[in-house]
Design a protein around this motif. Structure first.
Motif, PDB file in Angstrom:
ATOM      1  N   GLY A 296      -6.684   0.875  -2.353  1.00  0.00           N
ATOM      2  CA  GLY A 296      -6.357   0.725  -0.944  1.00  0.00           C
ATOM      3  C   GLY A 296      -7.106   1.713  -0.070  1.00  0.00           C
ATOM      4  O   GLY A 296      -7.714   1.341   0.948  1.00  0.00           O
TER       5      GLY A 296
ATOM      6  N   THR B 290      -3.461   1.222  -7.216  1.00  0.00           N
ATOM      7  CA  THR B 290      -3.146   0.665  -5.906  1.00  0.00           C
ATOM      8  C   THR B 290      -3.552   1.636  -4.807  1.00  0.00           C
ATOM      9  O   THR B 290      -4.181   1.251  -3.807  1.00  0.00           O
ATOM     10  CB  THR B 290      -1.643   0.368  -5.791  1.00  0.00           C
ATOM     11  OG1 THR B 290      -1.277  -0.612  -6.772  1.00  0.00           O
ATOM     12  CG2 THR B 290      -1.288  -0.166  -4.410  1.00  0.00           C
TER      13      THR B 290
ATOM     14  N   SER C  12       6.785  -1.751   4.999  1.00  0.00           N
ATOM     15  CA  SER C  12       6.733  -2.833   5.997  1.00  0.00           C
ATOM     16  C   SER C  12       8.127  -3.111   6.559  1.00  0.00           C
ATOM     17  O   SER C  12       8.573  -4.257   6.623  1.00  0.00           O
ATOM     18  CB  SER C  12       6.143  -4.104   5.372  1.00  0.00           C
ATOM     19  OG  SER C  12       4.839  -3.873   4.894  1.00  0.00           O
TER      20      SER C  12
ATOM     21  N   GLY D 185      -4.734  -6.338   3.369  1.00  0.00           N
ATOM     22  CA  GLY D 185      -3.904  -6.471   2.184  1.00  0.00           C
ATOM     23  C   GLY D 185      -4.444  -5.670   1.008  1.00  0.00           C
ATOM     24  O   GLY D 185      -5.659  -5.576   0.813  1.00  0.00           O
ATOM     25  N   VAL D 186      -3.523  -5.097   0.226  1.00  0.00           N
ATOM     26  CA  VAL D 186      -3.895  -4.335  -0.974  1.00  0.00           C
ATOM     27  C   VAL D 186      -3.093  -4.903  -2.139  1.00  0.00           C
ATOM     28  O   VAL D 186      -1.882  -4.693  -2.239  1.00  0.00           O
ATOM     29  CB  VAL D 186      -3.594  -2.833  -0.807  1.00  0.00           C
ATOM     30  CG1 VAL D 186      -3.988  -2.076  -2.072  1.00  0.00           C
ATOM     31  CG2 VAL D 186      -4.323  -2.274   0.410  1.00  0.00           C
ATOM     32  N   ASP D 187      -3.748  -5.620  -3.026  1.00  0.00           N
ATOM     33  CA  ASP D 187      -3.071  -6.264  -4.158  1.00  0.00           C
ATOM     34  C   ASP D 187      -3.778  -5.855  -5.443  1.00  0.00           C
ATOM     35  O   ASP D 187      -4.854  -6.372  -5.772  1.00  0.00           O
ATOM     36  CB  ASP D 187      -3.109  -7.787  -3.986  1.00  0.00           C
ATOM     37  CG  ASP D 187      -2.336  -8.518  -5.077  1.00  0.00           C
ATOM     38  OD1 ASP D 187      -1.922  -7.863  -6.059  1.00  0.00           O
ATOM     39  OD2 ASP D 187      -2.156  -9.744  -4.963  1.00  0.00           O
TER      40      ASP D 187
ATOM     41  N   ARG E 231     -10.424  -0.465   0.647  1.00  0.00           N
ATOM     42  CA  ARG E 231      -9.929  -1.282   1.750  1.00  0.00           C
ATOM     43  C   ARG E 231      -9.876  -0.525   3.073  1.00  0.00           C
ATOM     44  O   ARG E 231     -10.106  -1.100   4.127  1.00  0.00           O
ATOM     45  CB  ARG E 231      -8.532  -1.824   1.410  1.00  0.00           C
ATOM     46  CG  ARG E 231      -8.460  -2.555   0.078  1.00  0.00           C
ATOM     47  CD  ARG E 231      -9.300  -3.824   0.084  1.00  0.00           C
ATOM     48  NE  ARG E 231      -8.591  -4.894   0.777  1.00  0.00           N
ATOM     49  CZ  ARG E 231      -9.197  -5.913   1.389  1.00  0.00           C
ATOM     50  NH1 ARG E 231     -10.520  -5.956   1.452  1.00  0.00           N
ATOM     51  NH2 ARG E 231      -8.484  -6.863   1.977  1.00  0.00           N
TER      52      ARG E 231
ATOM     53  N   LEU F  28      -4.902  -5.610   9.941  1.00  0.00           N
ATOM     54  CA  LEU F  28      -3.995  -5.594   8.804  1.00  0.00           C
ATOM     55  C   LEU F  28      -4.819  -5.921   7.563  1.00  0.00           C
ATOM     56  O   LEU F  28      -5.531  -6.928   7.525  1.00  0.00           O
ATOM     57  CB  LEU F  28      -2.895  -6.640   8.975  1.00  0.00           C
ATOM     58  CG  LEU F  28      -1.826  -6.378  10.034  1.00  0.00           C
ATOM     59  CD1 LEU F  28      -0.890  -7.572  10.122  1.00  0.00           C
ATOM     60  CD2 LEU F  28      -1.035  -5.119   9.708  1.00  0.00           C
TER      61      LEU F  28
ATOM     62  N   LEU G 100      -2.803  -0.759   6.021  1.00  0.00           N
ATOM     63  CA  LEU G 100      -2.800  -1.329   4.678  1.00  0.00           C
ATOM     64  C   LEU G 100      -1.422  -1.877   4.336  1.00  0.00           C
ATOM     65  O   LEU G 100      -0.436  -1.143   4.320  1.00  0.00           O
ATOM     66  CB  LEU G 100      -3.199  -0.273   3.651  1.00  0.00           C
ATOM     67  CG  LEU G 100      -4.577   0.373   3.841  1.00  0.00           C
ATOM     68  CD1 LEU G 100      -4.809   1.434   2.772  1.00  0.00           C
ATOM     69  CD2 LEU G 100      -5.683  -0.671   3.814  1.00  0.00           C
ATOM     70  N   VAL G 101      -1.355  -3.172   4.065  1.00  0.00           N
ATOM     71  CA  VAL G 101      -0.109  -3.835   3.682  1.00  0.00           C
ATOM     72  C   VAL G 101      -0.036  -3.834   2.159  1.00  0.00           C
ATOM     73  O   VAL G 101      -0.779  -4.544   1.484  1.00  0.00           O
ATOM     74  CB  VAL G 101      -0.042  -5.270   4.231  1.00  0.00           C
ATOM     75  CG1 VAL G 101       1.261  -5.939   3.822  1.00  0.00           C
ATOM     76  CG2 VAL G 101      -0.186  -5.271   5.748  1.00  0.00           C
ATOM     77  N   VAL G 102       0.878  -3.007   1.619  1.00  0.00           N
ATOM     78  CA  VAL G 102       0.960  -2.808   0.172  1.00  0.00           C
ATOM     79  C   VAL G 102       2.191  -3.481  -0.425  1.00  0.00           C
ATOM     80  O   VAL G 102       2.197  -3.869  -1.587  1.00  0.00           O
ATOM     81  CB  VAL G 102       0.956  -1.302  -0.152  1.00  0.00           C
ATOM     82  CG1 VAL G 102       0.933  -1.046  -1.654  1.00  0.00           C
ATOM     83  CG2 VAL G 102      -0.237  -0.618   0.510  1.00  0.00           C
TER      84      VAL G 102
ATOM     85  N   ILE H  49      10.117  -9.660   5.639  1.00  0.00           N
ATOM     86  CA  ILE H  49       8.712  -9.456   5.985  1.00  0.00           C
ATOM     87  C   ILE H  49       8.554  -9.490   7.505  1.00  0.00           C
ATOM     88  O   ILE H  49       8.941 -10.461   8.155  1.00  0.00           O
ATOM     89  CB  ILE H  49       7.834 -10.531   5.327  1.00  0.00           C
ATOM     90  CG1 ILE H  49       7.921 -10.401   3.803  1.00  0.00           C
ATOM     91  CG2 ILE H  49       6.385 -10.400   5.778  1.00  0.00           C
ATOM     92  CD1 ILE H  49       7.181 -11.469   3.044  1.00  0.00           C
TER      93      ILE H  49
END
Length: 239
Positions: A43, A39, A130, A174-176, A47, A172, A148-150, A157
């Motif tokens: 990220g 992750t 977050s 996303g890191v999935d 990302r 923003l 980075l939204v982890v 939220i």
């Protein structure tokens, strides 16, 4: 493995999902390594495209994925600022290699961040929390910086006024890691090879969190949910 009654049971997984553990990585370290460190590297490298010298703000810095982001960020050349809620957690983050540590008290938080950053803000934010500082952190980004939204361990939220993205030239992102492994498995495995090579050469040593015996799995879950632990909590199935 052999279970009660003498029956042998096996778990089959795709060959692409199996990687040898280097001798330098203990079982307790390996237990949370793959998800947390993939992750962090996905990220920061894919990302956020972190560059040498950039200021990287890591929230939840004493947690499993936060501590991974500190170590990976340093290896990518970033100047890491760890954000954590207690003095012990901040000390833990500094021991892992963070260059500076910042509290989570909302009152005057942006001013304290600017002091650490020499009057500026962060270039990249890695955020598995977050929480209440989500918007103040985004507002503090330097021009063009990615947030980075982890994850959302901070509670509900949060929402962000969309005009801030325009004003900051920021995004923003996303890191999935689950979908990264699903859709870009070969790429993910190359990242895992890099991570394991850092471990093998001694450039990175993953911290071990608190260990629990299997019979205290409920206590382990309560502890993990309490937000008081550091690194990744581990349940030891057997000796």
């Amino acid at each position: 493995n052999s279970f009660g009654g003498g029956l042998a049971e096996y778990v089959a997984v795709p060959q692409s999902m199996v990687t040898a553990i280097p001798d330098q990585l203990a079982d307790a370290q390996a237990a949370g390594f793959r998800v947390n460190y993939l992750t962090a590297l996905h990220g920061l490298r894919d990302r956020a495209h972190v560059r040498t010298g950039e200021r990287l703000l890591v929230f939840g810095a004493a947690g499993g994925v936060g501590s991974a982001a500190i170590q990976v960020g340093k290896l990518l050349g970033a100047h890491v600022i760890a954000v954590a809620s207690t003095e012990d957690k901040r000390a833990f983050a500094l021991k892992l290699g963070a260059d500076a540590a910042l509290d989570t008290n909302e009152d005057g938080w942006r001013d304290r961040l600017k002091q650490i950053c020499g009057g500026k803000g962060g270039d990249v934010i890695f955020d598995p929390v977050s929480g209440p500082l989500f918007e103040p952190a985004f507002r503090s980004l330097n021009w063009g910086g990615p947030h980075l939204v982890v994850g959302f361990t901070g509670g509900p939220i949060p929402k962000l006024p969309i005009n801030l993205s325009l004003m900051k030239g920021a995004a923003l992102v996303g890191v999935d890691v689950r979908q990264f492994l699903l859709y870009e498995n070969a790429h993910a495995m190359r990242h895992l090879d890099d991570l394991l090579s850092w471990v093998a050469t001694g450039e990175m040593t993953p911290p071990i969190g608190r260990e629990f015996p299997l019979e205290d799995f409920a206590g382990a879950m309560r502890f993990a949910m309490s937000g008081t632990g550091m690194a990744k909590s581990v349940i030891r199935v057997s000796d």
